[in-house]
Design a protein around this motif. Sequence first.
Motif, PDB file in Angstrom:
ATOM      1  N   ALA A 191     -41.056  59.272  -4.764  1.00  0.00           N
ATOM      2  CA  ALA A 191     -42.121  58.681  -3.949  1.00  0.00           C
ATOM      3  C   ALA A 191     -42.538  57.372  -4.620  1.00  0.00           C
ATOM      4  O   ALA A 191     -43.030  57.380  -5.745  1.00  0.00           O
ATOM      5  CB  ALA A 191     -43.312  59.619  -3.825  1.00  0.00           C
TER       6      ALA A 191
ATOM      7  N   ARG B  93     -46.144  52.441  -3.192  1.00  0.00           N
ATOM      8  CA  ARG B  93     -46.828  52.171  -1.926  1.00  0.00           C
ATOM      9  C   ARG B  93     -46.957  53.440  -1.085  1.00  0.00           C
ATOM     10  O   ARG B  93     -48.001  53.706  -0.491  1.00  0.00           O
ATOM     11  CB  ARG B  93     -46.078  51.098  -1.141  1.00  0.00           C
ATOM     12  N   GLU B  94     -45.888  54.244  -1.022  1.00  0.00           N
ATOM     13  CA  GLU B  94     -45.937  55.497  -0.271  1.00  0.00           C
ATOM     14  C   GLU B  94     -46.969  56.446  -0.870  1.00  0.00           C
ATOM     15  O   GLU B  94     -47.718  57.118  -0.156  1.00  0.00           O
ATOM     16  CB  GLU B  94     -44.561  56.159  -0.257  1.00  0.00           C
ATOM     17  N   THR B  95     -47.018  56.487  -2.185  1.00  0.00           N
ATOM     18  CA  THR B  95     -47.977  57.349  -2.870  1.00  0.00           C
ATOM     19  C   THR B  95     -49.409  56.951  -2.546  1.00  0.00           C
ATOM     20  O   THR B  95     -50.252  57.803  -2.232  1.00  0.00           O
ATOM     21  CB  THR B  95     -47.743  57.277  -4.389  1.00  0.00           C
TER      22      THR B  95
ATOM     23  N   ARG C 180     -50.572  55.236   0.049  1.00  0.00           N
ATOM     24  CA  ARG C 180     -50.883  55.490   1.452  1.00  0.00           C
ATOM     25  C   ARG C 180     -51.158  56.968   1.694  1.00  0.00           C
ATOM     26  O   ARG C 180     -52.136  57.349   2.338  1.00  0.00           O
ATOM     27  CB  ARG C 180     -49.721  55.022   2.339  1.00  0.00           C
ATOM     28  N   ALA C 181     -50.291  57.832   1.153  1.00  0.00           N
ATOM     29  CA  ALA C 181     -50.441  59.265   1.365  1.00  0.00           C
ATOM     30  C   ALA C 181     -51.738  59.789   0.753  1.00  0.00           C
ATOM     31  O   ALA C 181     -52.490  60.530   1.406  1.00  0.00           O
ATOM     32  CB  ALA C 181     -49.240  60.004   0.779  1.00  0.00           C
TER      33      ALA C 181
ATOM     34  N   GLN D 285     -45.033  66.600   2.819  1.00  0.00           N
ATOM     35  CA  GLN D 285     -44.665  65.658   3.867  1.00  0.00           C
ATOM     36  C   GLN D 285     -44.747  66.319   5.239  1.00  0.00           C
ATOM     37  O   GLN D 285     -44.668  67.544   5.366  1.00  0.00           O
ATOM     38  CB  GLN D 285     -43.267  65.090   3.625  1.00  0.00           C
TER      39      GLN D 285
ATOM     40  N   LEU E 138     -42.789  61.894   6.333  1.00  0.00           N
ATOM     41  CA  LEU E 138     -43.732  60.949   5.741  1.00  0.00           C
ATOM     42  C   LEU E 138     -44.635  61.708   4.778  1.00  0.00           C
ATOM     43  O   LEU E 138     -45.195  62.753   5.133  1.00  0.00           O
ATOM     44  CB  LEU E 138     -44.570  60.274   6.831  1.00  0.00           C
ATOM     45  N   ALA E 139     -44.768  61.197   3.569  1.00  0.00           N
ATOM     46  CA  ALA E 139     -45.580  61.870   2.562  1.00  0.00           C
ATOM     47  C   ALA E 139     -47.041  61.917   2.999  1.00  0.00           C
ATOM     48  O   ALA E 139     -47.596  60.932   3.489  1.00  0.00           O
ATOM     49  CB  ALA E 139     -45.459  61.154   1.228  1.00  0.00           C
TER      50      ALA E 139
END
Length: 273
Positions: A12, A15-17, A19-20, A201, A206-207
């Motif tokens: 992960a 940025r994904e982290t 956002r999630a 997810q 999506l995470a």
Amino acid sequence: MSEPAEALRRPAAPRETVRANRSWWDDEAAGYYQEHGAFLGDADLVWGPEGLREADARLLGDLAGRRVLEIGAGAGQGSRWVRLQGAKVVASDLSAGMIRQGGAVNDGLAPDHRAPFVQCDGRELPFAAGSFDVIFTAYGVIPFVADPAVVLEEAARVLRPGGRFVFSTTHPIRWAFRDDPGPGGLTATYSYFDRTPYVEQDSDRLATYVEHHRTMGELVRQITDAGLRLVDLIEPEWPDGHEQTWGGWSPLRGRLIPGTAIFVCSLTPDGAA
């Protein structure tokens, strides 16, 4: 929030982290406060599920007249306690939902018990260099970012020379065990050296929630690389008479396996370790 479609170990990115976890804490803020608010208190600083309180541990030092920043403050319980010790405090958090919950708690308290809030990412603090005497976070930020070294560097940047940074996080050894408060959580199942994040997810992959693992050695090296000096490392024991279970933390596991690590750091006067 509905149950995740899947929970697994997978990469992960930062940025994904972000956002999630921003979305997760926004949605869970009220429920988290309802579930854990009594244990945490509205104006108290608790370092972890073992129940070690700053009133007893005194890891932050003398706070009277100090400029203090809390990162990953949640609803600001720790910041309110710090303010009551005579400090000038700012509570910060990534989650707007958590800050709203903190504002709701503030509304029910006397003005001198309230904590002022700033919404920001602990990886990008909106403060000038040397702004604070003390920075702290109790299970905030560090477990929830892909790049904790950046958080440590930011803390060092806004800390004055000689200042103190204290953070608590999941003890790294816990990553070798299932997050199970019962007997199933007493057998090492994963490699301690596997840094693959834990990810929840949705059906679109999506995470929706992410936690990251670093070994003890990595965290110590990141501390020193940021120009901080490790002053102390606390591994709280599970106390007698504490029978409350919190997720994977429980009396059964807590008396056998450390659950929390607290790193007490200072910024060397020249900013170098």
